[in-house]
Design a protein around this motif. Structure first.
Motif, PDB file in Angstrom:
ATOM      1  N   GLU A 174       0.841  -1.196   0.000  1.00  0.00           N
ATOM      2  CA  GLU A 174       0.000   0.000   0.000  1.00  0.00           C
ATOM      3  C   GLU A 174       0.877   1.246   0.000  1.00  0.00           C
ATOM      4  OE1 GLU A 174      -3.229   2.321  -0.251  1.00  0.00           O
ATOM      5  OE2 GLU A 174      -3.375   0.130  -0.132  1.00  0.00           O
ATOM      6  N   PHE A 175       0.564   2.211  -0.901  1.00  0.00           N
ATOM      7  CA  PHE A 175       1.313   3.468  -0.999  1.00  0.00           C
ATOM      8  C   PHE A 175       0.379   4.639  -0.703  1.00  0.00           C
ATOM      9  CE2 PHE A 175       3.940   0.775  -3.797  1.00  0.00           C
ATOM     10  CZ  PHE A 175       5.218   1.074  -3.318  1.00  0.00           C
ATOM     11  N   PRO A 176       0.385   5.178   0.521  1.00  0.00           N
ATOM     12  CA  PRO A 176      -0.437   6.355   0.828  1.00  0.00           C
ATOM     13  C   PRO A 176       0.139   7.609   0.181  1.00  0.00           C
ATOM     14  CG  PRO A 176       0.292   5.201   2.826  1.00  0.00           C
ATOM     15  CD  PRO A 176       1.119   4.694   1.691  1.00  0.00           C
ATOM     16  N   PRO A 177      -0.701   8.624  -0.057  1.00  0.00           N
ATOM     17  CA  PRO A 177      -0.191   9.894  -0.589  1.00  0.00           C
ATOM     18  C   PRO A 177       0.519  10.698   0.488  1.00  0.00           C
ATOM     19  CG  PRO A 177      -2.513  10.110  -0.097  1.00  0.00           C
ATOM     20  CD  PRO A 177      -2.163   8.661   0.148  1.00  0.00           C
ATOM     21  N   LEU A 178       1.385  11.586   0.058  1.00  0.00           N
ATOM     22  CA  LEU A 178       2.093  12.463   0.981  1.00  0.00           C
ATOM     23  C   LEU A 178       1.117  13.360   1.740  1.00  0.00           C
ATOM     24  CD1 LEU A 178       4.968  13.740   1.786  1.00  0.00           C
ATOM     25  CD2 LEU A 178       4.367  15.494   0.097  1.00  0.00           C
ATOM     26  N   VAL A 179       1.292  13.452   3.053  1.00  0.00           N
ATOM     27  CA  VAL A 179       0.606  14.443   3.888  1.00  0.00           C
ATOM     28  C   VAL A 179       1.655  15.066   4.804  1.00  0.00           C
ATOM     29  CG1 VAL A 179      -1.638  13.285   3.831  1.00  0.00           C
ATOM     30  CG2 VAL A 179      -0.015  12.763   5.674  1.00  0.00           C
ATOM     31  N   PRO A 188      -3.235  18.066   3.507  1.00  0.00           N
ATOM     32  CA  PRO A 188      -3.197  17.400   2.196  1.00  0.00           C
ATOM     33  C   PRO A 188      -2.243  18.084   1.223  1.00  0.00           C
ATOM     34  CG  PRO A 188      -5.128  18.788   2.322  1.00  0.00           C
ATOM     35  CD  PRO A 188      -4.457  18.885   3.676  1.00  0.00           C
ATOM     36  N   THR A 189      -0.956  18.037   1.526  1.00  0.00           N
ATOM     37  CA  THR A 189       0.030  18.752   0.716  1.00  0.00           C
ATOM     38  C   THR A 189       0.499  17.960  -0.500  1.00  0.00           C
ATOM     39  OG1 THR A 189       1.692  17.891   2.248  1.00  0.00           O
ATOM     40  CG2 THR A 189       0.936  20.138   2.616  1.00  0.00           C
ATOM     41  N   GLY A 190       0.191  16.658  -0.547  1.00  0.00           N
ATOM     42  CA  GLY A 190       0.765  15.807  -1.575  1.00  0.00           C
ATOM     43  C   GLY A 190       0.076  15.817  -2.915  1.00  0.00           C
ATOM     44  N   GLY A 191      -1.063  16.499  -3.035  1.00  0.00           N
ATOM     45  CA  GLY A 191      -1.749  16.503  -4.323  1.00  0.00           C
ATOM     46  C   GLY A 191      -3.060  17.257  -4.253  1.00  0.00           C
ATOM     47  N   GLY A 192      -3.753  17.302  -5.399  1.00  0.00           N
ATOM     48  CA  GLY A 192      -5.042  17.978  -5.444  1.00  0.00           C
ATOM     49  C   GLY A 192      -4.905  19.465  -5.148  1.00  0.00           C
ATOM     50  N   TRP A 193      -5.940  20.022  -4.528  1.00  0.00           N
ATOM     51  CA  TRP A 193      -5.928  21.463  -4.243  1.00  0.00           C
ATOM     52  C   TRP A 193      -4.799  21.841  -3.289  1.00  0.00           C
ATOM     53  CZ3 TRP A 193      -6.411  23.118   0.756  1.00  0.00           C
ATOM     54  CH2 TRP A 193      -6.971  22.233   1.682  1.00  0.00           C
ATOM     55  N   GLY A 194      -4.458  20.933  -2.359  1.00  0.00           N
ATOM     56  CA  GLY A 194      -3.419  21.245  -1.392  1.00  0.00           C
ATOM     57  C   GLY A 194      -2.051  21.418  -2.011  1.00  0.00           C
ATOM     58  N   VAL A 218       4.847  10.082  -2.056  1.00  0.00           N
ATOM     59  CA  VAL A 218       3.974   9.824  -3.206  1.00  0.00           C
ATOM     60  C   VAL A 218       3.124  11.063  -3.452  1.00  0.00           C
ATOM     61  CG1 VAL A 218       2.143   8.370  -4.157  1.00  0.00           C
ATOM     62  CG2 VAL A 218       3.932   7.352  -2.712  1.00  0.00           C
ATOM     63  N   LEU A 219       3.364  11.743  -4.568  1.00  0.00           N
ATOM     64  CA  LEU A 219       2.571  12.900  -4.976  1.00  0.00           C
ATOM     65  C   LEU A 219       1.515  12.465  -5.981  1.00  0.00           C
ATOM     66  CD1 LEU A 219       5.366  15.603  -5.522  1.00  0.00           C
ATOM     67  CD2 LEU A 219       4.169  15.000  -3.409  1.00  0.00           C
TER      68      LEU A 219
END
Length: 276
Positions: A174-179, A188-194, A218-219
């Motif tokens: 499992e690879f969680p996104p960067l926070v 939520p700095t790793g992607g999307g609006w953040g 992981v971005l």
């Protein structure tokens, strides 16, 4: 030793917003995903980086040359499901059909079956969809990237680094996104609006902290995030911001981070990195 990170792209159209009634349908003449993906491929080529592209099956069907072009540039093609429906709203049989249809199509288009999966809006859940992890492994998937350590869309106390999930069919990585952890919770700095909203130095510092611990960051991005002038669905102000973020392109920030850190594909990380 340099720790490689992973850049991931959720390949979907600007109107693929989770939680709306019905199934998102292509709006004739308003497709923008192809041009946006081309811009992202150019940025990756300039930075000498590889990325993982989570392809939505319905987008791959609508644009049959898109996945082959991404694969030809040396990037990984993974699965984002077929319809962009939340996994929590699917039965086990429907979920299996979605990932099988997507895998079949991507294999025909690129010659290689995907081994990675990301659910729309992080909608896999250990409590509500425990069966989904076993189905992924049964269908030949080696890793998942759907569990977010954020409130509302995930588990704010969940692991922030890669970890193993044992299923009845075998082990998934499992690879969680960067926070970015703070005393007030994970950001939520790793992607999307953040990714566009928070200062770049915060994102870079979080990547460095993970890398010093020997863990990859992981971005994730959507094609619409390098297309800020594109159309948007008429949503409430809060929902519009969560879905689309500020009208600011992620392009320059992405170019900067590609120059500061090493990025590879998630498939490569599974191959070479001892995640457990």
């Amino acid at each position: 030793m340099t720790v490689p990170n992973a850049l991931t792209i959720d390949v979907e159209e600007w109107f693929h917003v989770c939680g709306l009634p019905g199934e998102p349908a292509p709006l004739q003449g308003e497709e923008r995903v192809g041009a946006a993906v081309e811009r992202i491929l150019g940025l990756l080529a300039d930075g000498g980086s590889k990325a993982t592209f989570f392809m939505l099956g319905c987008v791959a069907k609508q644009h049959p040359d898109l996945a082959p072009a991404i694969a030809a540039a040396g990037h990984e093609i993974a699965s984002h499901g077929w319809s962009h429906r939340l996994v929590t709203g699917l039965s086990p049989a429907e979920f299996r059909d979605e990932i099988r249809r997507t895998g079949d199509l991507l294999e025909r288009q690129t010659g290689r079956r995907p081994t990675g999966f990301r659910a729309p809006q992080w909608s896999l859940c250990r409590e509500r969809t425990p069966w989904a992890f076993s189905i992924l492994r049964e269908e030949g998937y080696r890793y998942d990237a759907s569990l977010s350590p954020l409130p509302f869309v995930g588990n704010r106390r969940g692991p922030r680094g890669p970890h193993a999930i044992d299923t009845t069919a075998g082990r998934l990585v499992e690879f969680p996104p960067l926070v970015t952890p703070t005393p007030f919770g994970n950001l939520p700095t790793g992607g999307g609006w953040g990714f566009r909203f928070f200062p770049e130095n915060i994102i870079a510092a979080t990547i460095r902290r993970l890398n010093r611990r020997g863990m990859p960051a992981v971005l994730f991005l959507h094609p619409r995030e390098v297309d800020p002038a594109g159309p948007r669905l008429p949503l409430s102000p809060l929902r519009s911001f969560v879905a689309y973020g500020p009208r600011r392109s992620a392009e320059e920030r992405l170019r900067s981070l590609l120059g500061r850190f090493e990025f590879t594909t998630l498939a490569h990380l599974v191959d070479v990195w001892d995640t457990v």
